[in-house]
Write an enzyme that holds these catalytic residues in place. Structure first.
Site, PDB file in Angstrom:
ATOM      1  N   GLY A  10       0.824  -1.202   0.000  1.00 36.18           N
ATOM      2  CA  GLY A  10       0.000   0.000   0.000  1.00 36.18           C
ATOM      3  C   GLY A  10       0.862   1.257   0.000  1.00 36.18           C
ATOM      4  CD  GLN A  11      -1.594   6.269  -1.573  1.00 35.23           C
ATOM      5  OE1 GLN A  11      -1.106   7.350  -1.867  1.00 35.23           O
ATOM      6  NE2 GLN A  11      -2.849   6.143  -1.204  1.00 35.23           N
ATOM      7  CG  ASP A  35      -7.324 -11.317   3.242  1.00 31.74           C
ATOM      8  OD1 ASP A  35      -7.681 -10.166   3.582  1.00 31.74           O
ATOM      9  OD2 ASP A  35      -7.929 -11.989   2.380  1.00 31.74           O
ATOM     10  CB  THR A  61      -8.260   2.903   1.568  1.00 31.61           C
ATOM     11  OG1 THR A  61      -7.736   2.210   0.422  1.00 31.61           O
ATOM     12  CG2 THR A  61      -7.371   2.629   2.772  1.00 31.61           C
ATOM     13  CG  ASP A 101      -9.730  13.288   7.037  1.00 37.67           C
ATOM     14  OD1 ASP A 101      -9.500  12.116   6.654  1.00 37.67           O
ATOM     15  OD2 ASP A 101      -9.995  14.203   6.246  1.00 37.67           O
ATOM     16  CE1 TYR A 124     -11.153   4.109   5.059  1.00 36.51           C
ATOM     17  CE2 TYR A 124     -11.582   6.462   5.308  1.00 36.51           C
ATOM     18  CZ  TYR A 124     -10.697   5.401   5.287  1.00 36.51           C
ATOM     19  OH  TYR A 124      -9.353   5.613   5.487  1.00 36.51           O
TER      20      TYR A 124
END
Length: 287
Positions: A10-11, A35, A61, A101, A124
């Site tokens: 991931g990022q 997972d 996400t 946030d 989310y």
């Protein structure tokens, strides 16, 4: 120290695998190895590795897709962090977890602090809040780091979408009435490494510093303002015009808070300074 890192592709996970080197043995896992939708596997992997620190950037996400997959999003974002925290507590380990946030509804007009009451307005946000609460309830020494508007030069994110659209269109119509702080994934990873370096003192340090912190770049902008900065700093043969539009003109399945700027004063007082979002963006876009 043995560090278990989730979501290495991931990022944030990709940057963390780099930034955490030198603090011990970093065991970085991807979804095929751990997972988060499989809670039994999560327990088994942690019990096999026996880490001293779990760093969990892995998450569901896809904000809009979560509206149609609430159970899966809850398992990954809400239940799995709780399982990790329980297992870490049994091992006498600590945990670093990342939140968002979007646990806030956007009704404020000044930056949200850690003790402001969360009130998510999309699936989310609900699932990420559930993860926070599960970690807190476990009693494990933990740092929950809320961040926002995460971007980088890999994966799927707003920055890469803008760079792609800038090559295809002469005008970009971007929402200009949602306010937040764009945060480079490398900033998150480097700040995390700085915190881990301070935490090498042991369990008492983690217990003392345990809690919720906000971690974003300094300052605030809108999606349209972020887009204008991307266009200004990117090497593009043609620079499209950016037109700010209202949220109502670009409807999406998940509601977004109109204002989700979060105050990082607690983190900067406790750990380190943070860069402005403009400076971080310039560094990210350097060739």
């Amino acid at each position: 120290m043995k560090i278990l890192l989730t979501g290495k592709n991931g990022q944030v996970g990709y940057e963390l695998e780099r930034s955490l080197q030198g603090f011990g043995e970093v065991i970085a896992l991807d979804r095929s190895q751990m997972d988060l939708a499989d809670l039994t596997q999560v327990r088994d992997v942690i019990r096999a590795i026996k880490p001293d620190l779990i760093v969990n950037p892995a998450a569901y996400t896809a904000v809009d897709k979560a509206e149609t997959e609430p159970e899966l999003a809850m398992r990954i974002n809400g239940e799995a962090p709780g399982v990790m925290a329980e297992e870490a507590k049994k091992l006498g380990a600590a945990m670093i977890h990342y939140s968002t946030d979007y646990v806030f509804d956007g009704s404020k007009s000044s930056p949200y602090k850690e003790d402001d009451r969360p009130c998510p307005i999309n699936v989310y946000g609900h699932t990420k809040l559930a993860g926070e609460l599960a970690i807190q309830a476990s009693g494990v020494p933990h740092l929950i780091l809320r961040t926002s508007w995460v971007y980088g030069m890999r994966g799927k994110n707003f920055l890469l979408t803008v760079l792609r659209l800038a090559k295809e269109r002469s005008e970009l119509r971007i929402v200009g009435d949602q306010h937040g702080a764009p945060t480079w994934c490398r900033t998150i990873a480097d700040v995390t490494a700085h915190i881990v370096m301070q935490g090498k003192g042991g369990n008492d340090w983690w217990k003392d510093k345990s809690g919720l912190y906000h971690l974003t770049a300094k300052g605030q902008t809108t999606w349209a303002g972020f887009t204008q900065a991307i266009i200004a700093n990117a090497e593009l043969s043609k620079k499209p015009i950016v037109t700010a539009i209202n949220t109502e003109e670009y409807p999406l399945p998940a509601k977004r808070p109109g204002y989700s700027v979060i105050s990082c004063e607690k983190l900067t007082k406790t750990f380190c300074e943070l860069p402005s979002w403009e400076n971080a963006l310039r560094l990210c876009l350097q060739p």
